[in-house]
Design a protein around this motif. Structure first.
Motif, PDB file in Angstrom:
ATOM      1  N   ALA A 198       3.448   0.137  -6.995  1.00 56.55           N
ATOM      2  CA  ALA A 198       3.141  -0.536  -8.119  1.00 56.55           C
ATOM      3  C   ALA A 198       4.292  -1.200  -8.701  1.00 56.55           C
ATOM      4  O   ALA A 198       4.364  -2.372  -9.160  1.00 56.55           O
ATOM      5  CB  ALA A 198       2.315   0.160  -8.998  1.00 56.55           C
ATOM      6  N   THR A 199       5.264  -0.493  -8.975  1.00 50.98           N
ATOM      7  CA  THR A 199       6.415  -1.049  -9.677  1.00 50.98           C
ATOM      8  C   THR A 199       7.201  -2.148  -8.807  1.00 50.98           C
ATOM      9  O   THR A 199       7.489  -3.175  -9.488  1.00 50.98           O
ATOM     10  CB  THR A 199       7.480   0.314  -9.922  1.00 50.98           C
ATOM     11  OG1 THR A 199       7.060   1.397 -10.619  1.00 50.98           O
ATOM     12  CG2 THR A 199       8.676  -0.344 -10.523  1.00 50.98           C
ATOM     13  N   VAL A 200       7.416  -1.948  -7.465  1.00 49.87           N
ATOM     14  CA  VAL A 200       7.740  -2.985  -6.951  1.00 49.87           C
ATOM     15  C   VAL A 200       6.963  -4.155  -6.833  1.00 49.87           C
ATOM     16  O   VAL A 200       7.279  -5.422  -6.816  1.00 49.87           O
ATOM     17  CB  VAL A 200       8.072  -2.484  -5.377  1.00 49.87           C
ATOM     18  CG1 VAL A 200       8.509  -3.768  -4.453  1.00 49.87           C
ATOM     19  CG2 VAL A 200       9.105  -1.338  -5.331  1.00 49.87           C
ATOM     20  N   ALA A 201       5.720  -4.088  -6.804  1.00 47.68           N
ATOM     21  CA  ALA A 201       4.819  -5.411  -6.849  1.00 47.68           C
ATOM     22  C   ALA A 201       4.774  -5.901  -8.253  1.00 47.68           C
ATOM     23  O   ALA A 201       5.033  -7.264  -8.267  1.00 47.68           O
ATOM     24  CB  ALA A 201       3.259  -4.773  -6.427  1.00 47.68           C
ATOM     25  N   LEU A 253       0.405 -11.619  -5.029  1.00 51.60           N
ATOM     26  CA  LEU A 253       0.879 -10.263  -4.935  1.00 51.60           C
ATOM     27  C   LEU A 253      -0.291  -9.474  -5.087  1.00 51.60           C
ATOM     28  O   LEU A 253      -1.120  -9.695  -5.928  1.00 51.60           O
ATOM     29  CB  LEU A 253       2.194  -9.827  -5.584  1.00 51.60           C
ATOM     30  CG  LEU A 253       3.552 -10.524  -4.989  1.00 51.60           C
ATOM     31  CD1 LEU A 253       4.371 -10.553  -6.182  1.00 51.60           C
ATOM     32  CD2 LEU A 253       3.834  -9.702  -3.783  1.00 51.60           C
ATOM     33  N   ALA A 254      -0.481  -8.269  -4.351  1.00 49.86           N
ATOM     34  CA  ALA A 254      -1.303  -7.362  -4.369  1.00 49.86           C
ATOM     35  C   ALA A 254      -0.819  -5.727  -4.475  1.00 49.86           C
ATOM     36  O   ALA A 254       0.125  -5.861  -3.530  1.00 49.86           O
ATOM     37  CB  ALA A 254      -2.430  -7.656  -3.483  1.00 49.86           C
ATOM     38  N   TYR A 255      -1.441  -5.005  -4.858  1.00 53.34           N
ATOM     39  CA  TYR A 255      -0.862  -3.627  -4.570  1.00 53.34           C
ATOM     40  C   TYR A 255      -2.160  -2.444  -4.808  1.00 53.34           C
ATOM     41  O   TYR A 255      -3.041  -2.862  -5.419  1.00 53.34           O
ATOM     42  CB  TYR A 255       0.232  -3.230  -5.746  1.00 53.34           C
ATOM     43  CG  TYR A 255      -0.207  -3.215  -6.990  1.00 53.34           C
ATOM     44  CD1 TYR A 255      -0.356  -1.796  -7.553  1.00 53.34           C
ATOM     45  CD2 TYR A 255      -0.195  -4.214  -7.764  1.00 53.34           C
ATOM     46  CE1 TYR A 255      -0.878  -1.690  -8.924  1.00 53.34           C
ATOM     47  CE2 TYR A 255      -0.652  -4.203  -9.325  1.00 53.34           C
ATOM     48  CZ  TYR A 255      -0.929  -2.863  -9.794  1.00 53.34           C
ATOM     49  OH  TYR A 255      -1.539  -2.663 -10.972  1.00 53.34           O
ATOM     50  N   ALA A 269       2.590   9.738  -7.955  1.00 48.25           N
ATOM     51  CA  ALA A 269       3.690   9.209  -7.819  1.00 48.25           C
ATOM     52  C   ALA A 269       3.991   8.155  -6.851  1.00 48.25           C
ATOM     53  O   ALA A 269       4.595   7.199  -6.848  1.00 48.25           O
ATOM     54  CB  ALA A 269       4.455  10.559  -7.456  1.00 48.25           C
ATOM     55  N   PRO A 270       3.458   8.344  -5.688  1.00 48.44           N
ATOM     56  CA  PRO A 270       3.632   7.163  -4.352  1.00 48.44           C
ATOM     57  C   PRO A 270       2.878   6.113  -4.763  1.00 48.44           C
ATOM     58  O   PRO A 270       3.392   5.016  -4.691  1.00 48.44           O
ATOM     59  CB  PRO A 270       2.815   7.786  -3.290  1.00 48.44           C
ATOM     60  CG  PRO A 270       3.089   9.285  -3.173  1.00 48.44           C
ATOM     61  CD  PRO A 270       2.761   9.539  -4.816  1.00 48.44           C
ATOM     62  N   GLU A 285       0.764  -1.272   0.004  1.00 52.00           N
ATOM     63  CA  GLU A 285       0.032   0.061  -0.082  1.00 52.00           C
ATOM     64  C   GLU A 285       0.792   1.371  -0.031  1.00 52.00           C
ATOM     65  O   GLU A 285       1.634   1.548   0.732  1.00 52.00           O
ATOM     66  CB  GLU A 285      -1.019  -0.045   1.182  1.00 52.00           C
ATOM     67  CG  GLU A 285      -1.285   1.354   1.798  1.00 52.00           C
ATOM     68  CD  GLU A 285      -1.891   2.265   0.913  1.00 52.00           C
ATOM     69  OE1 GLU A 285      -2.458   1.695   0.058  1.00 52.00           O
ATOM     70  OE2 GLU A 285      -2.270   3.538   1.392  1.00 52.00           O
ATOM     71  N   SER A 286       0.759   2.103  -0.994  1.00 50.66           N
ATOM     72  CA  SER A 286       1.639   3.233  -0.908  1.00 50.66           C
ATOM     73  C   SER A 286       0.771   4.608  -1.629  1.00 50.66           C
ATOM     74  O   SER A 286       1.070   5.342  -2.438  1.00 50.66           O
ATOM     75  CB  SER A 286       2.717   2.990  -2.113  1.00 50.66           C
ATOM     76  OG  SER A 286       2.298   2.644  -3.439  1.00 50.66           O
TER      77      SER A 286
END
Length: 316
Positions: free
Chosen positions: A103-106, A87-89, A97-98, A20-21
């Motif tokens: 999302a990129t890491v997920a 995996l979830a995001y 941007a956050p 979560e970001s």
């Protein structure tokens, strides 16, 4: 090679790792398919005093800590990457941007570990997480956070919004109020407002109440006029430090009593409209103990139950 989700389920519980970001907090959780929360670790970007958190700086913070957070979550849960089956995001809503940082890491981890990837709606997740943690059955939900202020209930096979803010979300209003009266962002503006209001109420005298605009329009609320009134009062010398009659704690007390009364009013109207007996408060502002107490008083007077998704580690 990573095992398939079906193979993992055959061996035991299916585990999901989520990122979560959406705002200034980045978190990594690991949850089992039976609802057990195995890990819930997070870090918060604290903006400089007097400023809000900007998307670019917030995203840079998230990028710097999210990979170590993933490892920390695995350690706390006592599992390894091959144990994860999904995996979830957070896909939105939130700050662009956050959100992209998480999302990129997920997506990278899903590719590396050979796992399916689930996009999660931030708002629905708040509601469902609250229902999971509190075991709420069919509640009216008061969703109060930095970017959202809504009263939600499940009716006719879908979540429906019964009322909401028509301008500023309550969390945003608290943040802007904190800047206006000079409160720190560390660990969080809303928590500092709560603590200052509590100290004023326990200071051996009744807090001095500053009348503020109270705007409820049907099932909707408005906070922009309240913010303007506070900013005008401070600029006009209302604070004791400027020769006025009000301490910062007095203003925090006045803000909470006014804002939370409006939120409780529209929540009660939703209860009356739906006939439901449970209220569940979710979102960061829902951790405020004064808001919880006001909701509890209202709901119990109606013979119902008030529930809160409230992690006591609120400074993380």
């Amino acid at each position: 090679m990573a095992s398939s989700p079906a193979a993992k389920r055959a061996r035991g519980r299916l585990l999901c790792l989520g990122i979560e970001s959406s705002a200034n907090k980045v978190g990594v959780g690991i949850v089992a398919d039976n609802g057990d929360i195995l890990a819930n670790v997070r870090r918060t970007y604290v903006a400089p005093s007097g400023h809000g958190f900007l998307p670019g700086a917030t995203a840079a913070h998230h990028r710097s800590v999210v990979v170590p957070l993933v490892q920390e979550a695995l350690t706390v849960a006592g599992v390894t990457p091959p144990d994860i089956g999904l995996l979830a995001y957070t896909a939105g809503p939130g700050m662009g941007a956050p959100l992209r940082a998480g999302a990129t890491v997920a997506r990278v981890l899903a590719s590396l570990w050979g796992l399916p990837l689930a996009r999660v709606n931030h708002c629905v997740a708040h509601v469902e997480m609250g229902r999971l943690v509190t075991a709420a059955d069919d509640p009216v939900v008061l969703y109060v956070s930095g970017g959202n202020t809504q009263v939600i209930a499940y009716a006719g096979g879908r979540y429906r919004i019964f009322g909401e803010t028509i301008d500023v979300a309550v969390g945003n209003a608290l943040d802007r109020f904190a800047r206006a009266v000079g409160l720190s962002n560390d660990p969080a503006p809303g928590l500092n407002i709560e603590l200052a209001a509590r100290a004023a109420a326990a200071g051996g005298r009744e807090p001095r109440f500053l009348p503020l605009p109270y705007v409820v329009k049907g099932m909707d609320v408005s906070f922009s006029g309240l913010l303007s009134a506070v900013e005008a009062a401070v600029a006009g010398g209302a604070l004791v430090s400027a020769g006025g009659d009000y301490t910062v704690g007095d203003l925090c007390y006045s803000l909470q009593e006014t804002v939370f009364a409006a939120l409780v009013e529209i929540t009660e109207r939703a209860l009356a409209a739906t006939g439901q007996s449970q209220v569940l408060v979710v979102g960061g502002v829902g951790c405020n103990e004064r808001l919880q107490a006001m909701l509890r008083t209202m709901v119990e007077a109606r013979g119902g139950v008030a529930l809160a998704t409230d992690d006591r580690n609120r400074s993380g």
